[in-house]
Design an enzyme around this catalytic site. Structure first.
Site, mmCIF file in Angstrom:
data_model
loop_
_atom_site.group_PDB
_atom_site.id
_atom_site.type_symbol
_atom_site.label_atom_id
_atom_site.label_comp_id
_atom_site.label_asym_id
_atom_site.label_seq_id
_atom_site.Cartn_x
_atom_site.Cartn_y
_atom_site.Cartn_z
ATOM 1 N N GLY A 119 -9.041 -3.586 -2.326
ATOM 2 C CA GLY A 119 -9.621 -2.780 -3.395
ATOM 3 C C GLY A 119 -10.596 -1.705 -2.948
ATOM 4 O O GLY A 119 -11.467 -1.298 -3.716
ATOM 5 N N ASN A 121 -9.982 1.405 -2.517
ATOM 6 C CA ASN A 121 -9.786 2.573 -3.386
ATOM 7 C C ASN A 121 -10.387 2.313 -4.767
ATOM 8 O O ASN A 121 -11.015 3.200 -5.348
ATOM 9 C CB ASN A 121 -8.294 2.902 -3.517
ATOM 10 C CG ASN A 121 -7.807 3.706 -2.329
ATOM 11 O OD1 ASN A 121 -8.096 4.894 -2.226
ATOM 12 N ND2 ASN A 121 -7.101 3.058 -1.426
ATOM 13 N N LEU A 192 1.069 -4.135 -5.746
ATOM 14 C CA LEU A 192 2.339 -4.371 -5.059
ATOM 15 C C LEU A 192 3.519 -4.747 -5.950
ATOM 16 O O LEU A 192 4.638 -4.835 -5.475
ATOM 17 C CB LEU A 192 2.147 -5.420 -3.956
ATOM 18 C CG LEU A 192 1.200 -4.968 -2.834
ATOM 19 C CD1 LEU A 192 1.118 -6.025 -1.757
ATOM 20 C CD2 LEU A 192 1.655 -3.638 -2.242
ATOM 21 N N ILE A 195 6.297 -1.539 -11.549
ATOM 22 C CA ILE A 195 5.851 -1.446 -12.952
ATOM 23 C C ILE A 195 7.076 -1.580 -13.868
ATOM 24 O O ILE A 195 8.026 -0.812 -13.763
ATOM 25 C CB ILE A 195 5.116 -0.110 -13.203
ATOM 26 C CG1 ILE A 195 3.890 0.003 -12.299
ATOM 27 C CG2 ILE A 195 4.695 0.016 -14.667
ATOM 28 C CD1 ILE A 195 2.852 -1.099 -12.447
ATOM 29 N N HIS A 211 0.190 6.568 -2.579
ATOM 30 C CA HIS A 211 1.069 6.040 -1.528
ATOM 31 C C HIS A 211 0.541 6.522 -0.176
ATOM 32 O O HIS A 211 0.221 7.704 -0.030
ATOM 33 C CB HIS A 211 2.502 6.523 -1.762
ATOM 34 C CG HIS A 211 3.472 5.916 -0.799
ATOM 35 N ND1 HIS A 211 3.923 4.619 -0.918
ATOM 36 C CD2 HIS A 211 4.041 6.407 0.332
ATOM 37 C CE1 HIS A 211 4.742 4.350 0.088
ATOM 38 N NE2 HIS A 211 4.830 5.414 0.860
ATOM 39 N N GLU A 281 -7.637 8.893 1.328
ATOM 40 C CA GLU A 281 -7.510 8.333 -0.027
ATOM 41 C C GLU A 281 -8.861 8.292 -0.728
ATOM 42 O O GLU A 281 -8.999 8.732 -1.879
ATOM 43 C CB GLU A 281 -6.932 6.913 0.054
ATOM 44 C CG GLU A 281 -5.492 6.902 0.525
ATOM 45 C CD GLU A 281 -4.887 5.510 0.578
ATOM 46 O OE1 GLU A 281 -3.665 5.412 0.482
ATOM 47 O OE2 GLU A 281 -5.639 4.518 0.731
HETATM 48 C C1 GRF Z 1 -3.804 2.045 0.105
HETATM 49 O O1 GRF Z 1 -3.569 2.482 1.397
HETATM 50 C C2 GRF Z 1 -2.810 2.637 -0.847
HETATM 51 O O2 GRF Z 1 -2.280 3.847 -0.427
HETATM 52 C C3 GRF Z 1 -1.693 1.630 -0.878
HETATM 53 O O3 GRF Z 1 -2.340 0.395 -0.747
HETATM 54 C C4 GRF Z 1 -3.570 0.558 -0.035
HETATM 55 C C5 GRF Z 1 -4.635 -0.135 -0.836
HETATM 56 O O4 GRF Z 1 -5.816 -0.259 -0.090
HETATM 57 N N1 GRF Z 1 -0.885 1.793 -2.047
HETATM 58 P P1 GRF Z 1 -7.152 -0.784 -0.783
HETATM 59 O O5 GRF Z 1 -6.842 -2.149 -1.359
HETATM 60 O O6 GRF Z 1 -7.524 0.190 -1.833
HETATM 61 O O7 GRF Z 1 -8.151 -0.856 0.319
#
Ligand code: GRF
Length: 295
Positions: A119, A121, A192, A195, A211, A281
């Site tokens: 988490g 992000n 993961l 949807i 992504h 990101e």
């Molecule tokens: C990120 O690299 C995102 O691009 C992918 O999953 C990862 C999630 O990382 N879809 P986090 O859980 O936000 O650290």
């Protein structure tokens, strides 16, 4: 009461103390200015007092709290707070989707973040919108018991929902729960599960995903996390990056909204590339979400 405020404003206990102190000092300063103005202008009761009262509430109080908030490091909270009150007073608050029977209607967009992992992000998005005047992270949805994102939700006082496969794929896909919480926009941040159509139908054009590669390369089923970075390294590509895109019924397929690149060096490993990608990101995802929701 303090707990409720902490939850409502999404702030830590320490920050809540600072905010309350600023309200108190700002209020005292406003009272003091009011008394000074009264003695200076010798205002008569009646209409003069009404004018003074309006002046105090609309100008002096906001100025006082803003000024006090600067040295205490809470300027952005109060700036947003005052903007929100102003909008409410002017009757400008609305939920874009028009469904504001429950939840906090002072926000134009309420986000649900779907995540399955650490988490990081989600944390950046929460940080970015913590004191935002019109966008709120209102719900965290997770499919993995014990995932890091659930601890983040707990620490940040954001409601979290641990979802079940059966209901998600073969039931109502949690659409009633999302609607009930007035969720306007869904952000997939390392989620993961695919949807399901019911959710896409209920939130068409309102679900985005990030992504960790430059789509359309390295996307599709099974292409997540380290699998993506390993594939990029194995291919010998000289660059990789991130893609933020709308979600449709095909994995990593919807319209691309934003991409940013980074170099892949011959010395890079899947781990070092993952780190570079995470930096991209964290820097871009919250800003892209904000742009989408405020344009
Ligand atoms: C990120 O690299 C995102 O691009 C992918 O999953 C990862 C999630 O990382 N879809 P986090 O859980 O936000 O650290």
């Amino acid at each position: 009461m303090f707990e409720r405020l902490q939850k409502k404003w999404n702030v830590s206990g320490f920050k809540l103390i600072l905010i309350i102190a600023i309200f108190a000092i700002g209020g005292s300063l406003t009272g003091y200015s009011g008394r000074k103005l009264m003695s200076f202008w010798e205002i008569d009761r009646g209409i003069g007092w009404v004018v003074l009262y309006i002046l105090l509430i609309t100008i002096i109080w906001p100025l006082a709290v803003l000024l006090v908030s600067i040295p205490l490091g809470q300027f952005s909270f109060f700036k947003n707070y005052i903007q929100r009150i102003g909008k409410r007073m002017l009757g400008k608050s609305k939920v874009k989707s028009g469904k504001s029977n429950t939840g906090d209607s002072s926000f134009t967009a309420q986000i649900a973040i779907f995540a399955s992992g650490a988490g990081s992000n989600a944390q950046k998005i929460i940080d970015h919108f913590r004191n935002h005047s019109s966008i709120k992270v209102a719900l965290i949805i997770c499919n993995k018991p014990g995932a890091g994102v659930l601890s983040i939700a707990e620490r940040e006082n954001i409601p979290a929902l641990l979802i079940e496969k059966e209901k998600f794929f073969r039931g109502d896909s949690y659409v009633p729960e999302l609607k009930e919480k007035n969720i306007d926009f869904i952000v997939l941040a390392g989620f993961l599960w695919k949807i399901p159509p019911a959710l896409i139908k209920a939130y068409t054009g309102k679900i985005i995903n990030i992504h960790p590669a430059l789509l359309p390369k390295y996307g599709g089923k099974g292409m997540y996390g380290h699998f993506v970075h390993e594939a990029v390294i194995a291919s010998g590509d000289k660059e990789s990056g991130i893609t933020i895109h709308y979600v449709d019924e095909v994995y990593d397929h919807g319209k691309i909204i934003f991409q940013d690149k980074c170099a892949v060096l011959s010395t890079d490993t899947a781990e070092s590339l993952a780190q570079k990608i995470h930096e991209l990101e964290h820097k871009n995802f919250p800003l892209v979400i904000e742009t989408l929701l405020t344009r």
